[in-house]
Design an enzyme around this catalytic site. Structure first.
Site, PDB file in Angstrom:
ATOM      1  N   TRP A 108      -3.966  20.060  42.489  1.00 53.27           N
ATOM      2  CA  TRP A 108      -5.159  19.241  42.667  1.00 53.27           C
ATOM      3  C   TRP A 108      -5.971  19.124  41.392  1.00 53.27           C
ATOM      4  O   TRP A 108      -6.442  18.045  41.039  1.00 53.27           O
ATOM      5  CB  TRP A 108      -6.003  19.770  43.823  1.00 53.27           C
ATOM      6  CG  TRP A 108      -5.441  19.322  45.126  1.00 53.27           C
ATOM      7  CD1 TRP A 108      -4.738  20.051  46.032  1.00 53.27           C
ATOM      8  CD2 TRP A 108      -5.486  17.988  45.667  1.00 53.27           C
ATOM      9  NE1 TRP A 108      -4.333  19.269  47.089  1.00 53.27           N
ATOM     10  CE2 TRP A 108      -4.782  17.998  46.900  1.00 53.27           C
ATOM     11  CE3 TRP A 108      -6.050  16.796  45.225  1.00 53.27           C
ATOM     12  CZ2 TRP A 108      -4.635  16.862  47.682  1.00 53.27           C
ATOM     13  CZ3 TRP A 108      -5.905  15.664  46.018  1.00 53.27           C
ATOM     14  CH2 TRP A 108      -5.206  15.701  47.220  1.00 53.27           C
ATOM     15  N   ASP A 182     -14.471  21.362  43.263  1.00 56.76           N
ATOM     16  CA  ASP A 182     -13.775  20.788  44.408  1.00 56.76           C
ATOM     17  C   ASP A 182     -13.482  21.953  45.352  1.00 56.76           C
ATOM     18  O   ASP A 182     -12.592  22.760  45.106  1.00 56.76           O
ATOM     19  CB  ASP A 182     -12.481  20.116  43.944  1.00 56.76           C
ATOM     20  CG  ASP A 182     -11.629  19.600  45.099  1.00 56.76           C
ATOM     21  OD1 ASP A 182     -11.988  19.820  46.268  1.00 56.76           O
ATOM     22  OD2 ASP A 182     -10.577  18.977  44.815  1.00 56.76           O
ATOM     23  N   LYS A 206      -9.970  19.227  56.228  1.00 61.38           N
ATOM     24  CA  LYS A 206      -9.363  20.552  56.232  1.00 61.38           C
ATOM     25  C   LYS A 206     -10.157  21.524  57.109  1.00 61.38           C
ATOM     26  O   LYS A 206      -9.635  22.088  58.052  1.00 61.38           O
ATOM     27  CB  LYS A 206      -9.239  21.073  54.803  1.00 61.38           C
ATOM     28  CG  LYS A 206      -8.379  20.158  53.922  1.00 61.38           C
ATOM     29  CD  LYS A 206      -8.345  20.610  52.488  1.00 61.38           C
ATOM     30  CE  LYS A 206      -7.589  19.624  51.609  1.00 61.38           C
ATOM     31  NZ  LYS A 206      -6.188  19.442  52.008  1.00 61.38           N
TER      32      LYS A 206
END
Length: 371
Positions: A108, A182, A206
């Site tokens: 990511w 993040d 999530k």
């Protein structure tokens, strides 16, 4: 009265499992929310009914994470990938080409670096690629540039299964840049030290709710820096000024998120989610460490994610049999990300301890039968 059958345990990395009480409440309110004669998906985002849903969601979230008053909470769209562009368009200014340092710790943050390079002079301040993304580069080793507009970290790498136990203290490293975090995969599973953060963002799919909603926490002093090319709907200052209502927000996702926030609060808040995360992940990691080599986790112990646990069967010819047996046992979506392979169990807040106990029991039985 017969009891409802137990739902399977869904270990998906996202969109992920949701608390069953939230799903049941949403089902009950699908056609008529609180006697309004409308379902939430049918409401105007500017009507009093949805405004009340939105305000309560923001208020409960601020309480759960102890978000200081000098941070705006924005409900946006675009997901984590979208924020990889929205962040530099908001913070790399006022002119194009600002300096951005990205700490690359997995898939990511690698995407974050690549996207930021479209809008800024972005580079990797540190990387764990050489060690196979199995450990975290210590902050003291980061090569941070003077004058950087911000420093970006992904504090939990969903694919690779690494998590920063604490957010870095940039000031202690002599860096004056704000930290952008993040925190999509661990949001609401642990407290956030806001004194170390300039911007935090998280995709909802999530630990919070359906895909389509992105949470952004932005400090007051970081508003008004957007590049001229930044679309108005993605300009933090515009979104903040309009209370996340500049464009039509993802109303149903916000409603579900609000129910999840209420569920977390009723369970004991973030402190209880933190305790459960430690308990659930320890159960699985302890078995992986003590299974005699039938399964392996490659991540250094001090970098292991409590939310996303990748593991591999030493004999990978058994992968299909493992996944088929898991499905029969009511254990869903354990296949690892296509870029990594193997297996992955995501242990988000809505995953009960019983789910992890059932998974470990299945893994033990599978190893006994195939070892």
């Amino acid at each position: 009265m017969p009891t409802a059958p137990q739902r399977p345990f869904n270990f998906s990395a996202g969109p992920a499992t949701l608390p069953e009480p939230v799903l049941r409440q949403a089902a009950q309110e699908m056609l008529d929310w609180h006697g309004s004669g409308m379902g939430v998906m049918e409401m105007s985002h500017r009507g009093k009914e949805f405004i009340s849903i939105h305000e309560e969601a923001v208020s409960t979230l601020r309480e759960l994470l102890a978000v200081p008053p000098n941070f705006h909470i924005l409900f946006m769209q675009g997901g984590g990938l979208g924020e990889n562009a929205i962040v530099p368009m908001n913070l790399a200014g006022p002119a194009p080409g600002g300096l951005v340092d990205v700490v690359v710790t997995g898939s990511w943050s690698q995407k974050s670096l690549k996207e930021a390079q479209r809008y800024a002079d972005a580079r990797a301040a540190a990387s764990n690629e050489a060690d196979g993304r199995t450990a975290l580069p210590p902050p003291a080793s980061w090569a941070l540039r003077d004058g950087a507009a911000y420093v970006h970290v992904c504090s939990n790498e969903t694919i690779d299964g690494l998590e920063m136990a604490t957010l870095p203290d940039l000031a202690a490293l002599g860096c004056k840049a704000p930290l952008v975090a993040d925190c999509s995969s661990h949001i609401l599973s642990r407290p956030i030290d806001w004194s170390r953060v300039g911007v935090a963002f998280a995709g909802a799919q999530k630990n919070i709710g359906p895909a389509g909603l992105t949470l952004v926490f932005v400090r007051d002093d970081l508003l008004g820096r957007a590049l001229p090319i930044c679309p108005s709907a993605f300009d933090y200052s515009v979104v903040a000024a309009h209370g996340s209502m500049y464009n039509t927000p993802p109303t149903y996702a916000i409603y579900i998120a609000g129910l999840v926030f209420q569920w977390v609060k009723a369970q004991g808040g973030v402190a209880e989610m933190d305790r459960r995360a430690a308990e659930k992940s320890a159960l699985l990691y302890n078995y992986l460490d003590d299974c005699g080599g039938f399964y392996r986790n490659r991540v250094a112990k001090d970098a292991r994610s409590r939310m996303n646990v990748p593991f591999f069967l030493t004999n990978e010819t058994l992968n299909d049999a493992f996944l088929a047996g898991a499905r029969e046992a009511g254990l869903l979506q354990l296949k690892g990300h296509k870029s990594v392979g193997g297996m992955r169990a995501s242990l988000y807040n809505a995953m009960p301890l019983a789910g992890v106990q059932t998974l470990v029991g299945f893994m033990k039985d599978f190893a006994r039968r195939h070892g």
